[in-house]
Design a protein around this motif. Structure first.
Motif, short mmCIF file in Angstrom:
data_model
loop_
_atom_site.label_atom_id
_atom_site.label_comp_id
_atom_site.label_asym_id
_atom_site.label_seq_id
_atom_site.Cartn_x
_atom_site.Cartn_y
_atom_site.Cartn_z
N GLY A 107 0.86 -1.29 -0.24
CA GLY A 107 0.08 0.15 0.15
C GLY A 107 1.32 1.26 -0.20
O GLY A 107 0.23 2.04 0.32
N ALA A 108 1.92 1.03 -0.22
CA ALA A 108 3.05 2.88 -0.22
C ALA A 108 3.87 1.89 -1.06
O ALA A 108 4.51 0.79 -1.34
CB ALA A 108 2.69 2.84 1.43
N PRO A 109 5.38 3.09 -1.47
CA PRO A 109 6.30 2.83 -1.70
C PRO A 109 7.31 2.10 -1.35
O PRO A 109 7.13 2.01 -0.17
CB PRO A 109 6.60 4.08 -2.38
N LEU A 110 8.20 1.30 -1.66
CA LEU A 110 9.52 0.35 -0.67
C LEU A 110 10.35 1.43 -1.01
O LEU A 110 10.58 1.78 -2.21
CB LEU A 110 9.46 -0.89 -1.45
N LEU A 111 11.24 1.14 -0.59
CA LEU A 111 13.44 1.59 -0.29
C LEU A 111 13.91 0.44 -1.43
O LEU A 111 13.71 -0.11 -0.44
CB LEU A 111 13.43 2.51 0.38
N ALA A 112 14.46 0.46 -1.84
CA ALA A 112 15.05 0.13 -2.85
C ALA A 112 16.51 0.10 -3.34
O ALA A 112 16.81 0.92 -4.17
CB ALA A 112 14.55 -0.99 -4.26
N THR A 113 17.59 -0.80 -3.58
CA THR A 113 18.62 -0.89 -4.73
C THR A 113 18.88 -2.08 -4.99
O THR A 113 18.34 -2.76 -4.57
CB THR A 113 19.53 -0.21 -3.13
N THR A 114 19.98 -2.05 -5.89
CA THR A 114 19.69 -3.62 -6.98
C THR A 114 21.47 -3.80 -5.91
O THR A 114 21.42 -3.69 -5.52
CB THR A 114 20.27 -3.07 -8.21
N LEU A 115 20.38 -5.33 -6.17
CA LEU A 115 21.55 -6.31 -4.91
C LEU A 115 22.74 -6.81 -5.69
O LEU A 115 22.72 -7.16 -6.59
CB LEU A 115 20.28 -7.57 -5.06
N ILE A 116 23.83 -5.98 -5.47
CA ILE A 116 25.02 -6.00 -5.81
C ILE A 116 25.82 -6.37 -4.58
O ILE A 116 26.36 -5.42 -4.00
CB ILE A 116 26.14 -5.53 -6.33
N ALA A 117 26.28 -7.65 -4.93
CA ALA A 117 27.04 -7.90 -3.41
C ALA A 117 28.57 -7.20 -3.42
O ALA A 117 29.06 -6.50 -4.40
CB ALA A 117 27.73 -9.37 -2.97
N PRO A 118 28.96 -6.38 -1.90
CA PRO A 118 29.75 -6.04 -2.23
C PRO A 118 31.22 -6.00 -3.32
O PRO A 118 31.83 -7.84 -2.72
CB PRO A 118 30.17 -5.97 -0.53
#
Length: 211
Positions: free
Chosen positions: A137-148
């Motif tokens: 019911g709302a946006p999610l905060l995200a980042t591409t899953l790239i391993a360190p």
């Protein structure tokens, strides 16, 4: 061990996605499929979850995080958009594009760029993720899953679970993603009459944007 939700890519099981939403709403990190690659997602308003997201990726506050939205109607709450910017957004969404825009006061300061006060926003074209966003019911905060230490996004849900099982709460497996990053376009120059700037050319075609 991270929970593993194996869902149908076109008709995802609601009960499994609701379990994932419960985890997100309590402040956990969930690996989600998108129309470009897998991403790590968390609740926008949970500071601890945002901090954990950055720790997993080993990025600082200058790294743009992205708001995943269901549609353009949600964008207006989090970014300042004029008519020209909106027309460009409408032409490219949903799709594999990330747009940098001036953040509104609705965006917590900790998740916008500390110097530019900008935020990355996108409307993904992925059935499972859009259903998850709808249930949340709302946006999610995200980042591409790239391993360190790596440069390529992870694309196999089992591998993600094995490598991050102690750092995330769950993985939503909807099959392989395209494994190509989004095209990133900075729309903030348009506010002063300049052209948009392509920050990264990825899966999204520039022709769609007239660039």
């Amino acid at each position: 061990m991270a929970q593993y939700f194996e869902v149908h890519p076109e008709n995802p099981q609601q009960r499994l996605l609701k379990q994932a939403v419960t985890l997100l709403e309590r402040g956990d990190i969930v690996a989600v499929p998108t129309d470009s690659s897998y991403a790590l997602a968390c609740h926008l308003d949970d500071k601890d979850a945002v901090d954990q997201l950055r720790r997993i990726r080993q990025v600082d506050e200058k790294h743009h995080l992205t708001l995943l939205c269901r549609d353009l109607s949600e964008l207006a709450n989090y970014a300042r958009v004029d008519n020209k910017q909106y027309r460009l957004l409408k032409a490219a969404t949903p799709g594999p594009y990330t747009f940098l825009l001036e953040a509104t006061k609705e965006v917590p300061r900790r998740v916008s760029h500390p110097q530019r006060k900008t935020i990355g926003l996108r409307v993904p074209d992925h059935k499972v993720l859009l259903e998850l966003l709808s249930l949340h019911g709302a946006p999610l905060l995200a980042t591409t899953l790239i391993a360190p230490g790596e440069t390529e996004a992870l694309n196999d849900a089992q591998t993600i679970r094995e490598r991050f099982e102690k750092q995330i709460a769950a993985v939503i497996d909807a099959g392989a993603c395209p494994s190509q990053p989004t095209t990133v376009v900075d729309l903030t120059p348009m506010g002063s009459g300049d052209d948009p700037v392509v920050v990264r050319q990825g899966r999204g075609a520039l022709a769609v944007l007239g660039l």
